[in-house]
Design an enzyme around this catalytic site. Structure first.
Site, short mmCIF file in Angstrom:
data_model
loop_
_atom_site.label_atom_id
_atom_site.label_comp_id
_atom_site.label_asym_id
_atom_site.label_seq_id
_atom_site.Cartn_x
_atom_site.Cartn_y
_atom_site.Cartn_z
N TYR A 260 0.86 -1.13 0.11
CA TYR A 260 0.07 -0.23 -0.05
C TYR A 260 1.00 1.13 0.07
O TYR A 260 2.05 1.06 0.32
CB TYR A 260 -0.92 0.11 1.25
CG TYR A 260 -0.41 -0.39 2.62
CD1 TYR A 260 0.22 0.73 3.32
CD2 TYR A 260 -0.69 -1.54 3.13
CE1 TYR A 260 0.69 0.66 4.43
CE2 TYR A 260 -0.14 -1.88 4.29
CZ TYR A 260 0.34 -0.78 5.23
OH TYR A 260 0.81 -1.10 6.48
N HIS A 310 6.07 -0.63 1.30
CA HIS A 310 5.95 0.56 0.45
C HIS A 310 6.96 0.23 -0.88
O HIS A 310 8.19 -0.38 -0.44
CB HIS A 310 6.22 1.75 0.71
CG HIS A 310 5.43 2.08 2.10
ND1 HIS A 310 4.03 1.72 2.22
CD2 HIS A 310 5.71 2.44 3.24
CE1 HIS A 310 3.67 2.03 3.51
NE2 HIS A 310 4.73 2.12 4.04
#
Ligand SMILES: *[C@@H]1O[C@H](CO)[C@@H](O)[C@H](O)[C@H]1NC(C)=O
Ligand SMILES: *[C@@H]1O[C@H](CO)[C@@H](O)[C@H](O)[C@H]1NC(C)=O
Ligand SMILES: *[C@@H]1O[C@H](CO)[C@@H](O)[C@H](O)[C@H]1NC(C)=O
Ligand SMILES: *[C@@H]1O[C@H](CO)[C@@H](O)[C@H](O)[C@H]1NC(C)=O
Length: 334
Positions: A260, A310
Site C-alpha cells: 500500500y 511500500h
C-alpha cells in the site's frame, strides 16, 4: 500639430510601447523562465480566453496539457471522508480491510455513524474556483531537509502538510514553524496544536474506533502495537482519509505497486487534489544516498525505505514524473 511634432510624437509613442512590452516580457520571463508566458499574459483577459481552473500561474487541476496526468487525475474521489462519502463498495471494503486484517472487525457503518457524532461531517475542500490560488507545502521527513534553510519557504504556503512523528521544534530553520494539516495513523500519532487539522489514515475499522476513543474516553490502548490512549487535537479539525480515495491512489497512481502507499505518497496525493499549487520538501534520500528522518542522527535508525510494505522506488518515480510535468515543485534539499 506640425509634421515634425507629429513625427516626434509617433516616435515617442512607439518607443513607449516597445519599452512597456519589453518590461512585461522581461518580468514574466524573469519570474518563470520556462513558462508559456503568452498563455498567462493572455489569461489577463478573460474575455478573449476562458479562465483556467485556478488563478495561480499554473494549476494542478489543469488536465489539458498532459494526457498521462489527465488519465489518472480524478476529482470525483474526495480525500476526506464525509458521512455521505463513507459508503464503500464491497471491493473497496475488502481491499481496505485486507491491509491490516482484523479477525473480527466491528460493523463499519455503525462505527462511522458514531465517529461523525464527534468529528465534523463536512465536504472539506470541494471549493476549487477559477479565482482561487491555494498554495501548499508537503513536508516529508527525509534527512535531506537538514541544513536546507527551507523553513521560511515552507511556511509561506497557505497549507503546510506534515506527517507521522515529524517535529518542528528545534528544526524550524529547515522545516518551518507552521502546520495546518498533520497526517497520521494510530501507531504514529502525536499531539497537535489547536490550529492544526488532524487527518487520520485508517487501515482498519479499529483505527476509527481508536480515533473515537482517543478523542473521548481513552479506552483503546492497543491495536497491533501499543498506541497512545488520548490525543491532543482540536475536535473541530479532525478528518479521516477516505478508504475509497486510498484505494484510488493505490490502483490509479501506483498501479498496484507495493502493498500500500506510504504516508508521504498519500499526503502528496491529498495535496494534489485539494491545492492549486504544490511544493514538495523532504522526499527521497539525502545527498549521500542515505534514507533517514531529519530529526535522527543515527542513519541506521530510520531506514524507512526498506519496510517491505511500500515500493519507494516506484513512488519516487511517480513523484519525479509529476515534477517533470510541472504539476508539483520538488525541492531536493541538501
Ligand atoms: C473517475 O472515477 C469515477 C468513479 O470510479 C468513474 O466513474 C469515472 O469514469 C472516472 N473519471 C475519469 C475521468 O477517469
Ligand atoms: C451493520 O450495521 C447496519 C446498521 O446497524 C446494518 O444494517 C448492517 O447489516 C450491518 N452490517 C453487517 C455486515 O453486519
Ligand atoms: C481552539 O480552537 C477553537 C475553535 O476551533 C476555539 O473555540 C478554542 O477556544 C481554541 N482553544 C484554545 C485552547 O485555544
Ligand atoms: C524508475 O525510473 C527509472 C528511470 O526511468 C527506471 O529505470 C526504473 O526501473 C523505475 N523504477 C521503478 C520501480 O519503476
Amino acid at each position: 500639430m506640425s509634421l515634425l511634432k507629429l513625427r516626434k510624437f509617433r516616435a515617442l509613442t512607439l518607443l513607449f510601447c516597445i519599452i512597456t512590452f519589453t518590461m512585461v516580457l522581461f518580468n514574466y520571463t524573469l519570474r518563470d523562465p520556462s513558462a508559456y508566458f503568452f498563455k498567462y499574459a493572455f489569461r489577463l483577459s478573460d474575455t478573449v480566453f476562458p479562465r483556467g481552473p485556478c488563478s495561480c500561474r499554473r494549476c494542478v487541476a489543469e488536465t489539458e496539457d498532459d494526457p498521462w496526468f489527465a488519465e489518472r487525475f480524478n476529482q470525483s474521489f474526495h480525500p476526506v471522508m464525509s458521512r455521505k462519502g463513507s459508503v464503500l463498495t464491497d471491493d473497496t471494503y475488502r481491499w481496505w480491510q485486507w491491509l491490516q486484517a482484523e479477525r473480527q472487525p466491528a460493523n463499519f457503518t455503525e462505527v462511522v455513524d458514531k465517529l461523525f457524532q464527534i468529528i465534523p461531517d463536512k465536504e472539506f475542500y470541494a471549493d476549487s474556483r477559477p479565482d482561487r490560488c491555494r498554495t501548499c507545502s508537503v513536508v516529508g521527513n527525509s534527512g535531506n531537509l537538514k541544513d536546507s534553510h527551507y523553513g521560511p519557504l515552507i511556511d509561506a504556503s497557505d497549507f503546510v502538510i506534515r506527517m507521522n512523528q515529524a517535529p518542528t521544534e528545534g528544526f524550524e530553520k529547515d522545516v518551518g514553524y507552521r502546520t495546518t494539516h498533520h497526517l497520521m495513523y494510530p501507531e504514529s500519532a502525536v499531539d497537535l496544536g489547536n490550529s492544526t487539522c488532524l487527518i487520520l489514515i485508517p487501515f482498519k475499522t479499529l483505527d476509527l474506533e481508536w480515533l473515537i476513543s482517543a478523542l473521548t474516553t481513552g479506552t483503546i490502548k492497543y491495536t497491533y502495537l501499543p498506541v497512545t490512549a488520548n490525543i491532543k487535537a482540536n475536535k473541530d479539525k479532525v478528518m479521516v482519509y477516505n478508504p475509497s480515495f486510498f484505494k484510488y491512489v493505490y490502483d490509479t497512481w501506483l498501479e498496484g505497486h507495493g502493498r500500500y502507499p506510504s504516508t508521504g505518497f498519500l499526503a502528496l496525493m491529498f495535496a494534489i487534489h485539494v491545492c492549486d499549487e504544490v511544493n514538495v520538501y523532504g522526499f527521497g534520500a539525502d545527498h549521500y544516498g542515505n534514507w533517514h528522518h531529519y530529526w535522527e542522527d543515527n542513519l541506521l535508525g530510520g531506514a524507512f525505505r526498506h519496510t517491505g510494505v511500500h515500493d519507494g522506488d516506484y513512488e519516487y518515480n511517480v513523484t519525479a514524473l509529476l515534477a517533470d510535468k510541472h504539476k508539483i515543485k520538488l525541492f531536493k534539499g541538501s
